[in-house]
Design a protein around this motif. Structure first.
Motif, PDB file in Angstrom:
ATOM      1  N   ILE A 166       0.842  -1.195   0.000  1.00  0.00           N
ATOM      2  CA  ILE A 166       0.000   0.000   0.000  1.00  0.00           C
ATOM      3  C   ILE A 166       0.877   1.246   0.000  1.00  0.00           C
ATOM      4  O   ILE A 166       1.780   1.385   0.827  1.00  0.00           O
ATOM      5  CB  ILE A 166      -0.927   0.010   1.232  1.00  0.00           C
ATOM      6  N   PHE A 167       0.566   2.122  -0.923  1.00  0.00           N
ATOM      7  CA  PHE A 167       1.285   3.387  -1.058  1.00  0.00           C
ATOM      8  C   PHE A 167       0.297   4.529  -0.842  1.00  0.00           C
ATOM      9  O   PHE A 167      -0.711   4.596  -1.536  1.00  0.00           O
ATOM     10  CB  PHE A 167       1.924   3.505  -2.451  1.00  0.00           C
ATOM     11  N   GLU A 168       0.574   5.359   0.125  1.00  0.00           N
ATOM     12  CA  GLU A 168      -0.212   6.569   0.344  1.00  0.00           C
ATOM     13  C   GLU A 168       0.716   7.748   0.128  1.00  0.00           C
ATOM     14  O   GLU A 168       1.841   7.760   0.633  1.00  0.00           O
ATOM     15  CB  GLU A 168      -0.812   6.564   1.742  1.00  0.00           C
ATOM     16  N   TYR A 169       0.241   8.703  -0.638  1.00  0.00           N
ATOM     17  CA  TYR A 169       1.086   9.838  -0.997  1.00  0.00           C
ATOM     18  C   TYR A 169       0.211  11.074  -1.179  1.00  0.00           C
ATOM     19  O   TYR A 169      -0.982  10.965  -1.471  1.00  0.00           O
ATOM     20  CB  TYR A 169       1.881   9.521  -2.285  1.00  0.00           C
ATOM     21  N   PRO A 170       0.794  12.252  -0.983  1.00  0.00           N
ATOM     22  CA  PRO A 170       0.008  13.479  -1.116  1.00  0.00           C
ATOM     23  C   PRO A 170      -0.415  13.726  -2.566  1.00  0.00           C
ATOM     24  O   PRO A 170       0.252  13.284  -3.507  1.00  0.00           O
ATOM     25  CB  PRO A 170       0.942  14.582  -0.629  1.00  0.00           C
ATOM     26  N   GLU A 171      -1.513  14.411  -2.715  1.00  0.00           N
ATOM     27  CA  GLU A 171      -2.059  14.684  -4.050  1.00  0.00           C
ATOM     28  C   GLU A 171      -1.056  15.390  -4.952  1.00  0.00           C
ATOM     29  O   GLU A 171      -1.003  15.130  -6.153  1.00  0.00           O
ATOM     30  CB  GLU A 171      -3.337  15.521  -3.930  1.00  0.00           C
ATOM     31  N   GLU A 172      -0.217  16.244  -4.367  1.00  0.00           N
ATOM     32  CA  GLU A 172       0.750  16.977  -5.198  1.00  0.00           C
ATOM     33  C   GLU A 172       1.824  16.064  -5.795  1.00  0.00           C
ATOM     34  O   GLU A 172       2.529  16.450  -6.716  1.00  0.00           O
ATOM     35  CB  GLU A 172       1.404  18.139  -4.440  1.00  0.00           C
ATOM     36  N   GLU A 173       1.939  14.832  -5.302  1.00  0.00           N
ATOM     37  CA  GLU A 173       2.885  13.860  -5.869  1.00  0.00           C
ATOM     38  C   GLU A 173       2.217  12.898  -6.854  1.00  0.00           C
ATOM     39  O   GLU A 173       2.874  11.998  -7.377  1.00  0.00           O
ATOM     40  CB  GLU A 173       3.551  13.058  -4.750  1.00  0.00           C
ATOM     41  N   ASP A 174       0.922  13.090  -7.112  1.00  0.00           N
ATOM     42  CA  ASP A 174       0.196  12.157  -7.968  1.00  0.00           C
ATOM     43  C   ASP A 174       0.781  12.064  -9.372  1.00  0.00           C
ATOM     44  O   ASP A 174       0.908  10.975  -9.918  1.00  0.00           O
ATOM     45  CB  ASP A 174      -1.290  12.526  -8.046  1.00  0.00           C
ATOM     46  N   GLU A 175       1.160  13.179  -9.947  1.00  0.00           N
ATOM     47  CA  GLU A 175       1.698  13.157 -11.315  1.00  0.00           C
ATOM     48  C   GLU A 175       2.992  12.342 -11.387  1.00  0.00           C
ATOM     49  O   GLU A 175       3.148  11.493 -12.272  1.00  0.00           O
ATOM     50  CB  GLU A 175       1.939  14.577 -11.829  1.00  0.00           C
ATOM     51  N   SER A 176       3.907  12.545 -10.444  1.00  0.00           N
ATOM     52  CA  SER A 176       5.151  11.776 -10.477  1.00  0.00           C
ATOM     53  C   SER A 176       4.891  10.302 -10.169  1.00  0.00           C
ATOM     54  O   SER A 176       5.515   9.422 -10.754  1.00  0.00           O
ATOM     55  CB  SER A 176       6.197  12.371  -9.533  1.00  0.00           C
ATOM     56  N   PHE A 177       3.947  10.022  -9.260  1.00  0.00           N
ATOM     57  CA  PHE A 177       3.592   8.641  -8.954  1.00  0.00           C
ATOM     58  C   PHE A 177       3.050   7.946 -10.200  1.00  0.00           C
ATOM     59  O   PHE A 177       3.494   6.847 -10.553  1.00  0.00           O
ATOM     60  CB  PHE A 177       2.544   8.617  -7.825  1.00  0.00           C
ATOM     61  N   GLN A 178       2.099   8.586 -10.865  1.00  0.00           N
ATOM     62  CA  GLN A 178       1.494   7.994 -12.066  1.00  0.00           C
ATOM     63  C   GLN A 178       2.518   7.839 -13.190  1.00  0.00           C
ATOM     64  O   GLN A 178       2.456   6.878 -13.961  1.00  0.00           O
ATOM     65  CB  GLN A 178       0.296   8.824 -12.534  1.00  0.00           C
ATOM     66  N   THR A 179       3.474   8.750 -13.273  1.00  0.00           N
ATOM     67  CA  THR A 179       4.533   8.638 -14.280  1.00  0.00           C
ATOM     68  C   THR A 179       5.357   7.380 -14.045  1.00  0.00           C
ATOM     69  O   THR A 179       5.673   6.648 -14.990  1.00  0.00           O
ATOM     70  CB  THR A 179       5.437   9.895 -14.254  1.00  0.00           C
ATOM     71  N   VAL A 180       5.696   7.092 -12.793  1.00  0.00           N
ATOM     72  CA  VAL A 180       6.463   5.883 -12.471  1.00  0.00           C
ATOM     73  C   VAL A 180       5.648   4.640 -12.826  1.00  0.00           C
ATOM     74  O   VAL A 180       6.161   3.709 -13.452  1.00  0.00           O
ATOM     75  CB  VAL A 180       6.888   5.867 -10.985  1.00  0.00           C
ATOM     76  N   VAL A 181       4.370   4.619 -12.443  1.00  0.00           N
ATOM     77  CA  VAL A 181       3.517   3.452 -12.730  1.00  0.00           C
ATOM     78  C   VAL A 181       3.407   3.224 -14.238  1.00  0.00           C
ATOM     79  O   VAL A 181       3.595   2.105 -14.726  1.00  0.00           O
ATOM     80  CB  VAL A 181       2.118   3.616 -12.094  1.00  0.00           C
ATOM     81  N   LYS A 182       3.128   4.276 -14.982  1.00  0.00           N
ATOM     82  CA  LYS A 182       2.997   4.137 -16.441  1.00  0.00           C
ATOM     83  C   LYS A 182       4.314   3.707 -17.081  1.00  0.00           C
ATOM     84  O   LYS A 182       4.327   2.864 -17.979  1.00  0.00           O
ATOM     85  CB  LYS A 182       2.502   5.444 -17.057  1.00  0.00           C
ATOM     86  N   SER A 183       5.423   4.273 -16.608  1.00  0.00           N
ATOM     87  CA  SER A 183       6.728   3.899 -17.147  1.00  0.00           C
ATOM     88  C   SER A 183       7.056   2.444 -16.848  1.00  0.00           C
ATOM     89  O   SER A 183       7.647   1.750 -17.676  1.00  0.00           O
ATOM     90  CB  SER A 183       7.820   4.803 -16.577  1.00  0.00           C
ATOM     91  N   PHE A 184       6.657   1.973 -15.665  1.00  0.00           N
ATOM     92  CA  PHE A 184       6.853   0.561 -15.315  1.00  0.00           C
ATOM     93  C   PHE A 184       6.128  -0.331 -16.327  1.00  0.00           C
ATOM     94  O   PHE A 184       6.715  -1.266 -16.875  1.00  0.00           O
ATOM     95  CB  PHE A 184       6.329   0.285 -13.902  1.00  0.00           C
ATOM     96  N   TRP A 185       4.849  -0.055 -16.578  1.00  0.00           N
ATOM     97  CA  TRP A 185       4.065  -0.912 -17.471  1.00  0.00           C
ATOM     98  C   TRP A 185       4.507  -0.795 -18.924  1.00  0.00           C
ATOM     99  O   TRP A 185       4.343  -1.740 -19.698  1.00  0.00           O
ATOM    100  CB  TRP A 185       2.571  -0.631 -17.312  1.00  0.00           C
ATOM    101  N   ARG A 186       5.077   0.348 -19.301  1.00  0.00           N
ATOM    102  CA  ARG A 186       5.622   0.485 -20.663  1.00  0.00           C
ATOM    103  C   ARG A 186       6.974  -0.188 -20.794  1.00  0.00           C
ATOM    104  O   ARG A 186       7.450  -0.428 -21.904  1.00  0.00           O
ATOM    105  CB  ARG A 186       5.764   1.965 -21.032  1.00  0.00           C
TER     106      ARG A 186
END
Length: 84
Positions: free
Chosen positions: A36-56
């Motif tokens: 489980i990862f909990e992170y502030p909303e202001e980090e959402d863009e960088s979090f989603q970038t890592v997730v998308k880059s992982f799947w790509r």
């Protein structure tokens, strides 16, 4: 914001990228754990970038550090399983 996964490799990738990881047992299978990862909303863009880059498949990691993180998270699940 919150993200949950059973996948050790994506969890390790997120931990590698300095996102804090907690564990929780799966209610239906206590031997299986959620990462489980909990992170502030202001980090959402960088979090989603890592997730998308992982799947790509286009992330680069330092192999020994990544392996160390995989071992640590796997060890935490084994340690936590004894406490369930």
């Amino acid at each position: 914001m919150r993200y949950k996964t059973f996948d050790l490799l994506i969890a390790s990738t997120l931990a590698y990228n300095n996102f804090n990881c907690d564990l929780a047992p799966d209610a239906s299978r206590p031997s299986r754990f959620w990462f489980i990862f909990e992170y502030p909303e202001e980090e959402d863009e960088s979090f989603q970038t890592v997730v998308k880059s992982f799947w790509r498949g286009d992330l680069l990691v330092e192999p020994r550090r990544f392996y160390s993180i995989v071992k640590e998270l796997k060890g935490r699940t084994k340690d936590s399983y004894g406490n369930v």
